[in-house]
Design a protein around this motif. Structure first.
Motif, short mmCIF file in Angstrom:
data_model
loop_
_atom_site.label_atom_id
_atom_site.label_comp_id
_atom_site.label_asym_id
_atom_site.label_seq_id
_atom_site.Cartn_x
_atom_site.Cartn_y
_atom_site.Cartn_z
N THR A 114 -7.94 0.28 -0.98
CA THR A 114 -6.74 -0.06 -1.75
C THR A 114 -7.12 -0.54 -3.14
O THR A 114 -6.52 -0.13 -4.14
CB THR A 114 -5.93 -1.14 -1.02
OG1 THR A 114 -5.65 -0.71 0.31
CG2 THR A 114 -4.63 -1.43 -1.76
N LYS B 226 0.82 -1.21 0.00
CA LYS B 226 0.00 0.00 0.00
C LYS B 226 0.86 1.27 0.00
O LYS B 226 0.38 2.33 -0.42
CB LYS B 226 -0.95 -0.02 1.19
CG LYS B 226 -1.98 -1.15 1.10
CD LYS B 226 -2.80 -1.33 2.36
CE LYS B 226 -3.75 -2.53 2.21
NZ LYS B 226 -4.53 -2.81 3.43
N MET C 130 -6.79 3.64 3.42
CA MET C 130 -5.85 2.63 2.93
C MET C 130 -4.61 2.57 3.82
O MET C 130 -4.14 1.47 4.17
CB MET C 130 -5.44 2.93 1.49
CG MET C 130 -4.38 1.97 0.94
SD MET C 130 -3.95 2.24 -0.79
CE MET C 130 -3.03 3.79 -0.67
#
Length: 581
Positions: A431, A393, A422
């Motif tokens: 995400t 991420k 996220m």
């Protein structure tokens, strides 16, 4: 008479060989700075295999081969002393190659001067360099034929030739070169600069002698020239069916006569590693203290030793809170301070205890720590790829911000919600929206990483959580972010702010082991792998204290539980925090 021919007329010294010398050329390689010369001039044929690694003397770098030695002169002297008293003479008399600047040393001259008792042709021979030296006496020169104005340098290759070396009274005299030797030294691969330069004036007639190999007599022929010598075995045909001819093994014979030169170094002299190498507890013994990369700074302690053709230095080095000593190969070092100061080593340099702990886990853990305060990186399995899980991420966030910059947009309210959830909450739905709908899924993320120079990853086309990347790549990515090499200042600050507000239950590892008061920007990842049904867990981040700043990534795999993986990560992060504080 040519003075070169009479040079050894009155010489009487005799030097027995060292009984304990053994050649270890099978293990050595040609030094990088000698490679151009070696390749250009058929080094495998003319010099043979390396006998030693390259090693420094005061005037430059030297390497011995079976049939000679090469010298790389430097413009400045090195802080080195050698026991070889004849080295200056050899360098001055050497043959310098203009294209490469490399000097080939005339070792034969030193062997004749010393009166080496090393047997020519190997054990079982009774002919030595003393006999070859005796044959240089002026009494053995031959009168030249009386025919006037003969060009002795262009005679046919199928007949013997007499090369002029001077006068005896009014008679021109010279030494006869047998046709088989004459043909050999006129081959371009054998004498690339021409026989007159590569071999020089003949010093002797061709001398026959006999040697026993495996109980069988071999009839030999040898001849000395100013710069080199030849050896022929009438009873051993070469690849062409003709008797085998080779240069005299002057490199081997020089070391057998004089042994490896004793090298004396200036104590407390700084040196640097010039390539990836190892630091050892003892020279030549497979007990590795640490691996180091190029430019690593060390200090010479003065002691040196030779082990199987390798010169070793006793060295000292300093890490953050400790000073250690060990041995390194001379060929891996340089006295020239590198321009680049970024250096790396295995974590042993920082903490042998932590290194031992990581070794007990083996290939199921990898880590990299970049100490920005000292520009040093400490690693363990750092280039091994691990499943990224939610750590991916971070690059997804940075790729999204980079995309917005190229679109000349700022994140709107929806984008900020997706980014915040996220990173701070590790929300997978957010995400997926950014990954699939904004940055162009795997292809888009891979393109961003390639663009910023990061390549140690394996993209998964089906699931972003199954991407694989190395701890070093994550540290490199966070370094680019921290040092301002990617994104605008505003977007860098945004990314770091999001990583600084990870929800409390996701701050294990870096977040719960850092020193009190430290500023932490981080992101962790965790999942159960589809491959072995075991846990994959990692922790990556940037830590800033009052005195230190470092970036760390710790990755684990194949762990039986989340708690077991977290314990490993906490141990590593806590150890690093205590060391870099």
């Amino acid at each position: 008479m040519n003075p070169e021919v009479e040079r050894w007329n009155q010489a009487s010294s005799v030097t027995p060989p060292y009984a304990n010398f053994t050649a270890f050329f099978q293990r050595e390689t040609v030094a990088p700075f000698f490679q151009p010369y070696y390749q250009r001039y058929a080094g495998a044929q003319n010099l043979g295999h390396p006998l030693t690694s390259a090693f420094p003397i005061q005037q430059g770098w030297l390497q011995f081969f079976e049939n000679g030695a090469l010298f790389d002169p430097l413009k400045h002297t090195l802080p080195v002393q050698t026991s070889s008293t004849n080295m200056d003479d050899l360098i001055n008399a050497g043959l310098k190659d203009a294209p490469t600047g490399i000097v080939r040393l005339p070792l034969l001259q030193a062997l004749l001067t010393a009166g080496s008792l090393v047997p020519l042709g190997g054990q079982g021979s009774t002919t030595t360099y003393v006999d070859l030296r005796k044959a240089t006496a002026p009494d053995f020169v031959q009168p030249l034929p009386g025919r006037p104005r003969i060009d002795y340098l262009s005679m046919p290759e199928k007949q013997d030739i007499i090369i002029p070396v001077g006068h005896r009274g009014k008679t021109r005299v010279g030494h006869r070169i047998p046709s088989i030797f004459w043909t050999y030294i006129n081959q371009p691969t054998v004498a690339p600069h021409g026989w007159q330069k590569d071999f020089g004036t003949p010093l002797t007639e061709a001398l026959p002698f006999t040697i026993s190999f495996n109980g069988q007599p071999h009839h030999m022929l040898t001849q000395a020239f100013l710069h080199d010598g030849l050896l022929l075995d009438w009873d051993s045909p070469g690849t062409t069916g003709q008797p085998a001819i080779q240069r005299l093994p002057t490199g081997i014979d020089y070391l057998r006569t004089f042994n490896f030169p004793a090298i004396t170094l200036t104590q407390q002299q700084p040196v640097w590693s010039q390539q990836e190498t190892v630091l050892m507890t003892r020279p030549g013994i497979n007990q590795v203290l640490a691996h180091i990369g190029p430019h690593f700074p060390l200090t010479l302690l003065g002691a040196t030793t030779w082990v199987e053709g390798q010169l070793w230095y006793r060295v000292q080095w300093a890490s953050f809170k400790r000073v250690s000593t060990g041995w390194m190969m001379a060929s891996a070092s340089t006295f020239d301070k590198p321009i680049s100061t970024g250096i790396w080593s295995t974590v042993d340099i920082l903490s042998p205890q932590l290194a031992h702990y990581l070794t007990t886990i083996g290939s199921n853990v990898g880590m990299s720590v970049y100490d920005l305060s000292r520009n040093r990186t400490y690693v363990y399995n750092t280039d091994r790829q691990f499943i990224a899980a939610s750590a991916i991420k971070i690059p997804i966030m940075l790729a999204f911000l980079d995309l917005l910059e190229h679109q000349k947009h700022e994140p709107d309210e929806q984008a900020m919600f997706l980014l915040t959830s996220m990173i701070e909450n590790s929300n997978n739905d957010s995400t997926s929206i950014i990954y699939y709908n904004q940055i162009g899924d795997a292809a888009g993320l891979a393109a961003f990483l390639h663009k910023i120079g990061l390549n140690n990853f394996t993209a998964d086309p089906d699931a972003w959580g199954n991407w694989q990347l190395s701890p070093q790549m994550m540290v490199d990515l966070l370094t680019l972010l921290t040092t301002g090499k990617i994104l605008t200042p505003h977007h860098r600050a945004l990314a770091l702010d999001l990583m600084s507000h990870i929800e409390p239950d996701q701050r294990f590892g870096i977040g719960d082991t850092a020193q009190p008061g430290a500023s932490i920007a981080m992101k962790n990842g965790w999942l159960i792998s589809d491959t072995d049904n075991l846990w994959v867990v990692n922790s990556s981040g940037i830590i800033v204290t009052k005195r230190e700043q470092y970036i760390i990534a710790v990755y684990t795999q194949s762990q039986p539980s989340l708690e077991a993986a977290q314990a490993i990560i906490r141990h590593v992060c806590k150890s690093i925090a205590s060391l870099l504080s």
